[in-house]
Design a protein around this motif. Structure first.
Motif, PDB file in Angstrom:
ATOM      1  N   GLY A 107     -48.905 -46.470  14.504  1.00 24.70           N
ATOM      2  CA  GLY A 107     -48.583 -47.878  14.714  1.00 24.70           C
ATOM      3  C   GLY A 107     -49.342 -48.853  13.848  1.00 24.70           C
ATOM      4  O   GLY A 107     -49.116 -50.063  13.933  1.00 24.70           O
ATOM      5  N   ASN A 108     -50.266 -48.380  13.027  1.00 22.97           N
ATOM      6  CA  ASN A 108     -51.004 -49.273  12.128  1.00 22.97           C
ATOM      7  C   ASN A 108     -50.089 -49.778  11.024  1.00 22.97           C
ATOM      8  O   ASN A 108     -49.296 -49.015  10.465  1.00 22.97           O
ATOM      9  CB  ASN A 108     -52.188 -48.533  11.502  1.00 22.97           C
ATOM     10  CG  ASN A 108     -53.188 -48.089  12.528  1.00 22.97           C
ATOM     11  OD1 ASN A 108     -53.751 -48.894  13.253  1.00 22.97           O
ATOM     12  ND2 ASN A 108     -53.400 -46.786  12.614  1.00 22.97           N
ATOM     13  N   VAL A 109     -50.234 -51.045  10.687  1.00 20.33           N
ATOM     14  CA  VAL A 109     -49.421 -51.645   9.626  1.00 20.33           C
ATOM     15  C   VAL A 109     -50.225 -51.627   8.326  1.00 20.33           C
ATOM     16  O   VAL A 109     -51.356 -52.111   8.277  1.00 20.33           O
ATOM     17  CB  VAL A 109     -48.996 -53.081   9.995  1.00 20.33           C
ATOM     18  CG1 VAL A 109     -48.251 -53.739   8.854  1.00 20.33           C
ATOM     19  CG2 VAL A 109     -48.141 -53.060  11.263  1.00 20.33           C
ATOM     20  N   ILE A 110     -49.611 -51.059   7.291  1.00 20.02           N
ATOM     21  CA  ILE A 110     -50.249 -50.887   5.990  1.00 20.02           C
ATOM     22  C   ILE A 110     -49.517 -51.740   4.961  1.00 20.02           C
ATOM     23  O   ILE A 110     -48.298 -51.670   4.849  1.00 20.02           O
ATOM     24  CB  ILE A 110     -50.234 -49.404   5.551  1.00 20.02           C
ATOM     25  CG1 ILE A 110     -50.713 -48.473   6.664  1.00 20.02           C
ATOM     26  CG2 ILE A 110     -51.030 -49.219   4.262  1.00 20.02           C
ATOM     27  CD1 ILE A 110     -52.120 -48.702   7.146  1.00 20.02           C
ATOM     28  N   ASN A 111     -50.271 -52.534   4.210  1.00 20.54           N
ATOM     29  CA  ASN A 111     -49.742 -53.370   3.138  1.00 20.54           C
ATOM     30  C   ASN A 111     -49.784 -52.540   1.852  1.00 20.54           C
ATOM     31  O   ASN A 111     -50.860 -52.164   1.404  1.00 20.54           O
ATOM     32  CB  ASN A 111     -50.615 -54.626   3.019  1.00 20.54           C
ATOM     33  CG  ASN A 111     -50.280 -55.502   1.831  1.00 20.54           C
ATOM     34  OD1 ASN A 111     -49.147 -55.563   1.381  1.00 20.54           O
ATOM     35  ND2 ASN A 111     -51.280 -56.213   1.340  1.00 20.54           N
ATOM     36  N   ILE A 112     -48.636 -52.246   1.279  1.00 20.69           N
ATOM     37  CA  ILE A 112     -48.564 -51.534   0.012  1.00 20.69           C
ATOM     38  C   ILE A 112     -48.317 -52.600  -1.060  1.00 20.69           C
ATOM     39  O   ILE A 112     -47.320 -53.311  -0.991  1.00 20.69           O
ATOM     40  CB  ILE A 112     -47.441 -50.476  -0.009  1.00 20.69           C
ATOM     41  CG1 ILE A 112     -47.506 -49.579   1.227  1.00 20.69           C
ATOM     42  CG2 ILE A 112     -47.492 -49.680  -1.314  1.00 20.69           C
ATOM     43  CD1 ILE A 112     -48.742 -48.726   1.347  1.00 20.69           C
ATOM     44  N   VAL A 113     -49.236 -52.719  -2.018  1.00 18.32           N
ATOM     45  CA  VAL A 113     -49.239 -53.881  -2.911  1.00 18.32           C
ATOM     46  C   VAL A 113     -49.439 -53.500  -4.372  1.00 18.32           C
ATOM     47  O   VAL A 113     -50.172 -52.562  -4.668  1.00 18.32           O
ATOM     48  CB  VAL A 113     -50.304 -54.911  -2.440  1.00 18.32           C
ATOM     49  CG1 VAL A 113     -51.692 -54.325  -2.492  1.00 18.32           C
ATOM     50  CG2 VAL A 113     -50.230 -56.205  -3.224  1.00 18.32           C
ATOM     51  N   GLN A 114     -48.769 -54.244  -5.232  1.00 21.09           N
ATOM     52  CA  GLN A 114     -48.965 -54.110  -6.669  1.00 21.09           C
ATOM     53  C   GLN A 114     -49.271 -55.496  -7.228  1.00 21.09           C
ATOM     54  O   GLN A 114     -48.530 -56.442  -7.013  1.00 21.09           O
ATOM     55  CB  GLN A 114     -47.712 -53.553  -7.348  1.00 21.09           C
ATOM     56  CG  GLN A 114     -47.851 -53.391  -8.841  1.00 21.09           C
ATOM     57  CD  GLN A 114     -46.611 -52.756  -9.465  1.00 21.09           C
ATOM     58  OE1 GLN A 114     -45.650 -52.412  -8.792  1.00 21.09           O
ATOM     59  NE2 GLN A 114     -46.632 -52.622 -10.774  1.00 21.09           N
ATOM     60  N   HIS A 115     -50.401 -55.583  -7.924  1.00 20.21           N
ATOM     61  CA  HIS A 115     -50.792 -56.838  -8.551  1.00 20.21           C
ATOM     62  C   HIS A 115     -50.170 -56.948  -9.928  1.00 20.21           C
ATOM     63  O   HIS A 115     -49.969 -55.941 -10.601  1.00 20.21           O
ATOM     64  CB  HIS A 115     -52.321 -56.958  -8.637  1.00 20.21           C
ATOM     65  CG  HIS A 115     -52.945 -57.203  -7.294  1.00 20.21           C
ATOM     66  ND1 HIS A 115     -53.301 -58.450  -6.867  1.00 20.21           N
ATOM     67  CD2 HIS A 115     -53.239 -56.359  -6.279  1.00 20.21           C
ATOM     68  CE1 HIS A 115     -53.799 -58.368  -5.653  1.00 20.21           C
ATOM     69  NE2 HIS A 115     -53.769 -57.110  -5.276  1.00 20.21           N
TER      70      HIS A 115
END
Length: 117
Positions: A107-115
């Motif tokens: 249930g943890n929310v993970i931010n997958i990000v590209q700068h």
């Protein structure tokens, strides 16, 4: 996916109120960025850092981790292929990152990000 960096997102009620503790007491003197709702403070010589978040500016939920990747498109496709719940769609934000949120099996929310850099 090929993560290049993982940053924990520490929830705080007020970034300005918390800033002194992390900069003065813990010695994380470099403010890498501060958008008012998210800020990262880093120790200049060691690179140790913390990212403080009050409430995500655009997403309906907050994430506990930000996983940086050089190919967010591929990560998004892989998350979909595996049937993981996408809780915030892939998009480019006004501050220059491309990201999506995915929920892990607990249930943890993970931010997958590209700068952009």
């Amino acid at each position: 996916m090929h993560p290049s960096k993982i940053t924990s997102n520490l929830p705080v009620s007020d970034i300005d109120a918390a800033k002194g503790f992390y900069t003065d007491f813990l010695g994380l003197e470099v403010e890498e960025f501060n958008l008012g709702w998210v800020a990262r403070f880093t120790h200049e010589s060691t690179g140790a850092n913390v990212q403080l978040v009050t409430r995500d500016a655009d997403a309906p939920v907050d994430s506990v981790l930000s996983v940086h990747t050089p190919d967010v498109e591929a990560a998004f496709e892989e998350a979909q292929r595996r049937g993981y719940e996408i809780v915030f769609p892939l998009r480019t934000e006004s501050w220059g990152v491309r990201r999506f949120f995915v929920r892990d099996p607990d249930g943890n929310v993970i931010n997958i990000v590209q700068h952009a850099d």
